[in-house]
Design a protein around this motif. Structure first.
Motif, mmCIF file in Angstrom:
data_model
loop_
_atom_site.group_PDB
_atom_site.id
_atom_site.type_symbol
_atom_site.label_atom_id
_atom_site.label_comp_id
_atom_site.label_asym_id
_atom_site.label_seq_id
_atom_site.Cartn_x
_atom_site.Cartn_y
_atom_site.Cartn_z
ATOM 1 N N PHE A 127 0.869 -1.178 0.000
ATOM 2 C CA PHE A 127 0.000 0.000 0.000
ATOM 3 C C PHE A 127 0.904 1.226 0.000
ATOM 4 N N HIS A 128 0.589 2.198 -0.862
ATOM 5 C CA HIS A 128 1.427 3.387 -1.045
ATOM 6 C C HIS A 128 0.669 4.602 -0.510
ATOM 7 N N PRO A 129 1.023 5.103 0.669
ATOM 8 C CA PRO A 129 0.193 6.122 1.321
ATOM 9 C C PRO A 129 0.502 7.567 0.940
ATOM 10 N N ILE A 130 1.631 7.819 0.255
ATOM 11 C CA ILE A 130 2.064 9.200 0.022
ATOM 12 C C ILE A 130 1.156 9.906 -0.985
ATOM 13 N N ALA A 237 -11.513 2.307 3.848
ATOM 14 C CA ALA A 237 -10.939 1.343 4.791
ATOM 15 C C ALA A 237 -10.474 0.131 4.004
ATOM 16 N N ILE A 238 -9.181 -0.145 4.076
ATOM 17 C CA ILE A 238 -8.571 -1.243 3.316
ATOM 18 C C ILE A 238 -8.073 -2.278 4.316
ATOM 19 N N THR A 239 -8.548 -3.509 4.192
ATOM 20 C CA THR A 239 -8.182 -4.574 5.131
ATOM 21 C C THR A 239 -7.762 -5.806 4.352
ATOM 22 N N GLY A 240 -6.652 -6.388 4.765
ATOM 23 C CA GLY A 240 -6.135 -7.597 4.129
ATOM 24 C C GLY A 240 -5.171 -8.306 5.054
ATOM 25 N N SER A 241 -4.532 -9.344 4.544
ATOM 26 C CA SER A 241 -3.588 -10.128 5.344
ATOM 27 C C SER A 241 -2.235 -10.171 4.660
ATOM 28 N N VAL A 242 -1.190 -10.359 5.465
ATOM 29 C CA VAL A 242 0.163 -10.544 4.944
ATOM 30 C C VAL A 242 0.783 -11.731 5.660
ATOM 31 N N ASP A 243 1.575 -12.505 4.940
ATOM 32 C CA ASP A 243 2.249 -13.654 5.535
ATOM 33 C C ASP A 243 3.357 -13.181 6.472
ATOM 34 N N VAL A 244 3.600 -13.951 7.507
ATOM 35 C CA VAL A 244 4.673 -13.666 8.469
ATOM 36 C C VAL A 244 5.746 -14.731 8.288
ATOM 37 N N PRO A 245 6.841 -14.409 7.601
ATOM 38 C CA PRO A 245 7.898 -15.421 7.371
ATOM 39 C C PRO A 245 8.504 -15.895 8.688
ATOM 40 N N VAL A 259 -4.054 -6.683 8.541
ATOM 41 C CA VAL A 259 -3.663 -5.275 8.471
ATOM 42 C C VAL A 259 -4.841 -4.468 7.953
ATOM 43 N N SER A 260 -5.142 -3.361 8.641
ATOM 44 C CA SER A 260 -6.229 -2.484 8.210
ATOM 45 C C SER A 260 -5.728 -1.044 8.161
ATOM 46 N N ILE A 261 -6.062 -0.351 7.074
ATOM 47 C CA ILE A 261 -5.621 1.027 6.849
ATOM 48 C C ILE A 261 -6.846 1.877 6.524
ATOM 49 N N VAL A 262 -6.932 3.043 7.153
ATOM 50 C CA VAL A 262 -8.008 3.988 6.864
ATOM 51 C C VAL A 262 -7.362 5.269 6.335
ATOM 52 N N ALA A 263 -7.724 5.663 5.122
ATOM 53 C CA ALA A 263 -7.136 6.843 4.483
ATOM 54 C C ALA A 263 -8.226 7.624 3.774
ATOM 55 N N ARG A 264 -8.030 8.921 3.689
ATOM 56 C CA ARG A 264 -9.016 9.797 3.058
ATOM 57 C C ARG A 264 -8.976 9.628 1.545
ATOM 58 N N LYS A 265 -10.152 9.632 0.913
ATOM 59 C CA LYS A 265 -10.228 9.592 -0.541
ATOM 60 C C LYS A 265 -9.849 10.948 -1.120
#
Length: 636
Positions: A127-130, A237-245, A259-265
């Motif tokens: 996810f690219h937040p900039i 609101a973006i929610t997903g999973s990531v593997d933990v090596p 992982v869940s991210i909330v960002a303004r449109k």
């Protein structure tokens, strides 16, 4: 009649001047006048003749210089790091980065979000937040599509405040100022403040790079509306999973994090008002779970998403209560934490020798490690029990730091010019401090890590009721200053090492504050313990056989008196002066530096006398009367 006679007389004299042989003095004067004319009048005359004006300075360079000017002095003091894009040859090439131990990211348009894994923030989220102004193709004023963009860009990392500034200057007549920080008291919040200034008297459309997902197949996005003051804003609101090596689930597969991210449109294009400033103040929150089995994803998805939404609502409410500005108090709390973390610190005199560790390397590395550490005692959600536990960890540093001083460990001072190098250096520091007896300080988070790093710079070690400085005198060929070392809850110790004119190092010790009496002795502790106070106390640097620490500090005077019988040394002498070429190499950049003042005065006198003699010969040659010159060189 008078003016006519005067003119004719001048004409006759001018004709006589060029009729015969010209003397050297006259020729010299003529050439001098011609040279002055060509030097001062010639360029202006030629520009007027051919209609060419002097080229104006590139206004994007001038714009960037105006943005960076407030930081130049701090850059010289190594409190900030200025880095152009691409970096200039003389700049310290360390990436701009923000983080708070919960998440972190490099400041560049295509940066990924990173969360904690192992000992550092190395788990990449696609996810690219900039949010930033696009630079791939030129933007233009309305009705003008022929302008090609050639922008300038630079970043400034403010170590003391944990804020990264980013500047862009565009030839179209507008510039952009950004501020980024990972909030310290509310660690789930990323703040982006953007200010776009249009200097032209026309509307300008600019394209934005907005937050986006690149390759995250498990991510699910949904729209939510949140209230910000009296305004309802749309967020995603973006929610997903990531593997933990490196982790195994109960079924044999890899464990995951939710992982869940909330960002303004954000819109893709915004219009800048004429000769005005457009401001955007954007918040983003992130929340993630501990490693879990994959079959529990559905349960933790809703919980993690709700945590991110709650964090956003809380951040929006906190931002509303600022003084004079909606974000003033919000930002002030963040800066206050960073200022507090830097109260303990280290200063080293600047060396001009090649490939030598200096303040810019040390501050950049400390900032990198602190940025990937939590400041638990300052976080709003930390419980009183958690804060008490941290306080105990800070006061109990027994065994830290139990090795040679880290200023000589090259592996800990590698470049920070890429995110991979940045994360590698942080992981190396965490591992080193943990294995060298500083594990209790690491549990305290960022405050403990700062203490542990500063202790390691000088080889300081807390050991059985005392603090000792364990560094070989041969390394004390530069000035060091260790600031506010914690000795218990209520005592701060300052230790300075200064190299005098005789090339010998001496120690100065003072207490910043104390809750009891403290005492110190030098190597071997053969002398009577000296009580410390707020003023500096001088101690010589001594060399013992066998080698021991050069300074001991404790609050137990009896313990210190007993040390003289417990430290078994054969010989104690003052450490010898450092060789002149070693000191000169650091102070002047070469071993010939630092010669006596009389030597340089003598060289200057010789140069001045030579030029005076040369000028006298030239004046005598050209200014003597022609008759005398003919008499001198005529045949008898």
């Amino acid at each position: 009649m008078y003016s006519k006679f005067d003119t004719s007389e001048f004409t006759r004299r001018l004709k006589r001047t060029f009729d015969g042989n010209i003397s050297y003095r006259k020729l010299f004067l003529i050439l001098f006048v011609v040279a002055v004319f060509l030097l001062y009048v010639g360029p202006s005359f030629l520009r007027w003749l051919f209609g060419r004006s002097e080229p104006a300075k590139d206004h994007t360079n001038r714009c960037m210089d105006d943005r960076l000017t407030p930081f130049y002095l701090q850059n010289l003091e190594f409190n900030v790091n200025i880095r152009h894009q691409p970096p200039f040859p003389h700049e310290h090439d360390a990436i701009p980065y923000v983080g708070n131990g919960l998440f972190g990211l490099e400041i560049q348009s295509d940066a990924h979000l990173n969360i904690f894994r192992g000992r550092a923030l190395t788990e990449q989220i696609n996810f690219h937040p900039i949010v930033s102004v696009a630079t791939g193709q030129g933007t233009a004023a309305r009705g003008d599509s022929s302008f090609e963009s050639s922008h300038r860009e630079a970043t400034v990392v403010e170590y003391l405040s944990g804020i990264v500034h980013r500047f862009q200057c565009f030839p179209e007549g507008y510039f952009v100022s950004y501020q980024y920080y990972a909030h310290r008291t509310m660690p789930s919040v990323l703040v982006q403040e953007i200010q776009i200034t249009n200097t032209k008297n026309q509307l300008v459309d600019v394209e934005l790079v907005v937050p986006r997902i690149s390759d995250w197949p498990t991510a699910i996005t949904k729209s939510v509306k949140l209230q910000h003051g009296s305004t309802i804003l749309e967020y995603q609101a973006i929610t997903g999973s990531v593997d933990v090596p490196g982790t195994m689930a109960d079924d044999g597969g890899k464990r995951i994090r939710v992982v869940s991210i909330v960002a303004r449109k954000m819109p893709r294009v915004i219009t800048l008002k004429k000769r005005g400033t457009t401001k955007l103040e954007l918040l983003m929150t992130i929340s993630y779970s501990d490693p879990i089995n994959r079959d529990k994803f559905a349960t933790f998805r809703d919980l993690t998403e709700q945590q991110a939404l709650d964090s956003m609502n809380k951040a929006l409410q906190a931002a509303e209560h600022g003084e004079h500005n909606a974000y003033y108090a919000f930002k002030r709390d963040h800066v206050r934490v960073w200022n507090s973390l830097w109260e303990t610190g280290f200063h080293i005199s600047t060396s001009k020798a090649e490939n030598t560790l200096n303040g810019n390397d040390i501050n950049a590395t400390m900032y990198a490690v602190i940025s990937q550490s939590r400041a638990y005692e300052f976080e709003e959600l930390s419980s009183p029990q958690k804060k008490a536990e941290i306080a105990r960890a800070l006061t109990y540093a027994e065994g830290c730091y139990d090795s040679y001083h880290t200023l000589q460990a090259e592996n800990l001072w590698k470049k920070l010019s890429s995110l991979e190098e940045f994360n590698s250096v942080v992981a190396s520091w965490m591992l080193t401090l943990e294995k060298q007896g500083c594990h209790n300080l690491l549990k305290a988070g960022a405050s403990g890590i700062v203490q542990a790093m500063v202790l390691s710079f000088g080889g300081f070690r807390f050991s059985n009721q005392h603090l000792e400085l364990n560094i070989h005198p041969k390394y004390l060929h530069r000035d060091y200053n260790f600031r506010r070392l914690n000795y218990g809850n209520m005592t701060h110790v300052n230790v300075s090492i200064t190299v005098g004119d005789d090339n010998k190092a001496v120690l100065y010790v003072a207490l910043d504050r104390s809750d009891r009496s403290y005492y110190a002795c030098d190597a071997g502790c053969l002398d009577i313990p000296i009580q410390l106070g707020p003023s500096k106390t001088l101690f010589p640097v001594k060399l013992t056989e066998p080698l021991t620490s050069i300074l001991y500090i404790t609050s137990d005077k009896i313990h210190m008196e007993d040390l003289r019988h417990a430290i078994h040394v054969k010989e104690v002498v003052e450490a010898p002066a450092h060789e002149h070429h070693v000191i000169a190499l650091h102070r002047h950049g070469h071993s010939l530096g630092g010669l006596p003042t009389l030597f340089w005065v003598s060289i200057c006198v010789i140069i001045i006398v030579f030029h005076v003699f040369l000028c006298k010969l030239i004046v005598k040659e050209y200014c003597e009367p022609p008759d005398k010159m003919r008499y001198r060189y005529s045949k008898p």
